[in-house]
Design a protein around this motif. Structure first.
Motif, mmCIF file in Angstrom:
data_model
loop_
_atom_site.group_PDB
_atom_site.id
_atom_site.type_symbol
_atom_site.label_atom_id
_atom_site.label_comp_id
_atom_site.label_asym_id
_atom_site.label_seq_id
_atom_site.Cartn_x
_atom_site.Cartn_y
_atom_site.Cartn_z
ATOM 1 N N ARG A 1 0.785 -1.279 0.090
ATOM 2 C CA ARG A 1 -0.052 0.004 0.052
ATOM 3 C C ARG A 1 0.764 1.166 -0.089
ATOM 4 O O ARG A 1 0.449 2.277 -0.801
ATOM 5 C CB ARG A 1 -1.042 -0.081 1.247
ATOM 6 C CG ARG A 1 -2.126 -0.942 0.948
ATOM 7 C CD ARG A 1 -3.065 -0.686 1.959
ATOM 8 N NE ARG A 1 -4.107 -1.855 1.990
ATOM 9 C CZ ARG A 1 -4.583 -2.674 2.921
ATOM 10 N NH1 ARG A 1 -3.999 -2.405 4.154
ATOM 11 N NH2 ARG A 1 -5.529 -3.497 2.457
ATOM 12 N N THR B 1 0.580 4.066 -2.738
ATOM 13 C CA THR B 1 0.543 5.621 -2.559
ATOM 14 C C THR B 1 1.654 6.303 -3.101
ATOM 15 O O THR B 1 1.314 7.363 -3.520
ATOM 16 C CB THR B 1 0.511 5.564 -0.953
ATOM 17 O OG1 THR B 1 -0.643 4.733 -0.535
ATOM 18 C CG2 THR B 1 0.102 7.084 -0.640
ATOM 19 N N HIS C 1 -4.664 -2.126 -7.380
ATOM 20 C CA HIS C 1 -4.055 -2.586 -6.134
ATOM 21 C C HIS C 1 -5.088 -3.355 -4.986
ATOM 22 O O HIS C 1 -4.610 -4.241 -4.637
ATOM 23 C CB HIS C 1 -3.608 -1.376 -5.421
ATOM 24 C CG HIS C 1 -2.898 -1.648 -4.032
ATOM 25 N ND1 HIS C 1 -1.810 -2.376 -3.882
ATOM 26 C CD2 HIS C 1 -3.679 -1.457 -2.709
ATOM 27 C CE1 HIS C 1 -1.777 -2.440 -2.451
ATOM 28 N NE2 HIS C 1 -2.674 -2.118 -2.108
ATOM 29 N N GLU D 1 -7.880 -0.884 3.699
ATOM 30 C CA GLU D 1 -8.263 -0.604 2.563
ATOM 31 C C GLU D 1 -8.936 0.741 2.482
ATOM 32 O O GLU D 1 -8.810 1.469 1.659
ATOM 33 C CB GLU D 1 -9.279 -1.834 1.950
ATOM 34 C CG GLU D 1 -8.477 -3.071 1.853
ATOM 35 C CD GLU D 1 -9.145 -4.244 1.475
ATOM 36 O OE1 GLU D 1 -9.181 -5.201 0.871
ATOM 37 O OE2 GLU D 1 -10.527 -4.056 2.154
ATOM 38 N N PHE E 1 -6.323 3.603 2.680
ATOM 39 C CA PHE E 1 -5.732 3.616 1.304
ATOM 40 C C PHE E 1 -6.543 4.485 0.335
ATOM 41 O O PHE E 1 -5.969 5.296 -0.454
ATOM 42 C CB PHE E 1 -5.536 2.150 0.998
ATOM 43 C CG PHE E 1 -4.660 2.153 -0.610
ATOM 44 C CD1 PHE E 1 -3.561 2.938 -0.628
ATOM 45 C CD2 PHE E 1 -5.435 1.524 -1.519
ATOM 46 C CE1 PHE E 1 -2.980 2.913 -1.662
ATOM 47 C CE2 PHE E 1 -4.749 1.580 -2.822
ATOM 48 C CZ PHE E 1 -3.583 2.142 -3.007
#
Length: 195
Positions: free
Chosen positions: A17, A21, A48, A153, A156
């Motif tokens: 992640r 990002t 992703h 999640e 994110f």
């Protein structure tokens, strides 16, 4: 040791992640048009998270109609839309704050019938822009399987949405034009080289 394995898996997921990002933030430095960057960001996040599709919806003053400003679909997923403008709005995705619906909470959802008609198992919708004349939402949908969203999640997606905010503020300050229709300008299943 089971606990050690879970910790290792969590660390690996956090690293993935973090890398995703970083990739998304680097997209802001691009000289490409805002619309292309927008598409790349939702494709990167959707890929992703392995969701079925991701869309950016634009709803103008008449809140019964929406446009699809950008859409990404995973391989094998077919778009809901045969056009990208003047579509009946998905009212269940509009909210002033993030809306998270996992498969296990669908039964209590007010618009469960609409979800059933579209085959949506789970979704996350974030407001992207709230302006008098225009509202935009970014949505991530799961249609191919059940899904229980986890906190990582959701965070994110929240971080990715924060990256998208400056793109729309820039557009509103500098050209005041709505995003053009871009659905047909990009491959539905972009390859890694497209991203």
């Amino acid at each position: 040791n089971l606990r050690s394995r879970d910790s290792q898996e969590e660390l690996c997921e956090n690293l993935k992640r973090s890398e995703a990002t970083t990739e998304i933030v680097q997209m802001l430095d691009s000289d490409e048009p805002v619309e292309r960057v927008l598409h790349k960001v939702i494709a990167a996040v959707g890929g992703h998270l392995e969701v079925s599709s991701a869309q950016v919806y634009r709803i103008l003053q008449d809140e019964s109609i929406m446009d699809v400003a950008a859409e990404w679909c995973s391989r094998g997923t077919v778009s809901f839309f045969d056009r990208t403008q003047n579509i009946p709005a998905f009212h269940f995705m509009k909210a002033d704050k993030p809306l998270v619906l996992s498969t296990d909470s669908r039964e209590e959802f007010a618009d469960k019938e609409a979800l059933d008609q579209l085959g949506i198992q789970a979704f996350i919708s974030f407001p992207l822009l709230h302006h008098k004349k225009e509202k935009m939402y970014v949505c991530f949908l799961q249609t191919d399987r059940s899904r229980i969203w986890d906190v990582g999640e959701i965070k994110f997606i929240s971080d990715a949405v924060k990256v998208l905010h400056p793109l729309h503020k820039y557009r509103m300050l500098h050209d005041q034009k709505p995003l053009p229709e871009i659905h047909g300008n990009f491959p539905v299943n972009p390859s890694a080289s497209d991203l």
